[in-house]
Design a protein around this motif. Structure first.
Motif, PDB file in Angstrom:
ATOM      1  N   HIS A   2       0.892  -1.123   0.011  1.00  9.91           N
ATOM      2  CA  HIS A   2       0.049  -0.046   0.005  1.00  9.91           C
ATOM      3  C   HIS A   2       0.779   1.260  -0.062  1.00  9.91           C
ATOM      4  N   ALA A   3       0.551   2.260  -0.724  1.00  4.35           N
ATOM      5  CA  ALA A   3       1.324   3.496  -0.764  1.00  4.35           C
ATOM      6  C   ALA A   3       1.492   4.379   0.504  1.00  4.35           C
ATOM      7  N   ARG A   4       0.558   4.177   1.450  1.00  5.00           N
ATOM      8  CA  ARG A   4       0.935   4.800   2.597  1.00  5.00           C
ATOM      9  C   ARG A   4       1.932   4.099   3.439  1.00  5.00           C
ATOM     10  N   SER A  15       1.114   6.698  -8.697  1.00  6.40           N
ATOM     11  CA  SER A  15      -0.086   6.410  -9.045  1.00  6.40           C
ATOM     12  C   SER A  15      -0.968   6.985  -9.912  1.00  6.40           C
ATOM     13  N   SER A  16      -2.099   6.770 -10.540  1.00  7.09           N
ATOM     14  CA  SER A  16      -2.850   7.591 -11.496  1.00  7.09           C
ATOM     15  C   SER A  16      -4.329   7.292 -10.927  1.00  7.09           C
ATOM     16  N   ASP A  31       0.566  10.976  -9.830  1.00 10.71           N
ATOM     17  CA  ASP A  31       1.221  11.468  -8.795  1.00 10.71           C
ATOM     18  C   ASP A  31       2.754  10.584  -8.772  1.00 10.71           C
ATOM     19  N   ARG A  32       3.795  11.256  -8.547  1.00  8.08           N
ATOM     20  CA  ARG A  32       4.858  10.571  -8.008  1.00  8.08           C
ATOM     21  C   ARG A  32       5.397  11.017  -6.836  1.00  8.08           C
ATOM     22  N   TRP A  33       5.871  10.299  -5.935  1.00  6.82           N
ATOM     23  CA  TRP A  33       6.474  10.851  -4.583  1.00  6.82           C
ATOM     24  C   TRP A  33       7.462  10.147  -4.183  1.00  6.82           C
TER      25      TRP A  33
END
Length: 82
Positions: A2-4, A15-16, A31-33
């Motif tokens: 999961h991204a978080r 993600s889009s 977004d890219r982080w």
């Protein structure tokens, strides 16, 4: 993962997704982080968010055109050379 959870580990990701805007309808964004833990223990996330609605719409139009082209070719009894 999961991204978080990646953010909390100091990971990176992209993600889009679609967002709703009341006056303009839906927009697609990407977004890219990159998450980092600073020497003092603080966690930060740096990144960029881009509007990719035009790209998504162009991809959908291309897929529709390709499907029409394939349907025409499937309906032709003769060979077609490209």
């Amino acid at each position: 993962m999961h991204a978080r959870a990646q953010q909390l580990r100091g990971g990176a990701g992209q993600s889009s997704y679609r967002i709703a805007r009341s006056a303009e309808g839906h927009r697609w964004v990407s977004d890219r982080w990159q998450a980092r833990v600073l020497p003092d223990g603080r966690q930060i996330v740096e990144g960029v968010v881009s509007d990719v609605t035009d790209t998504r719409e162009a991809e959908a139009a291309l897929a529709a055109t390709r499907a029409q082209f394939d349907a025409v070719l499937a309906a032709i009894d003769d060979y077609v050379y490209a």
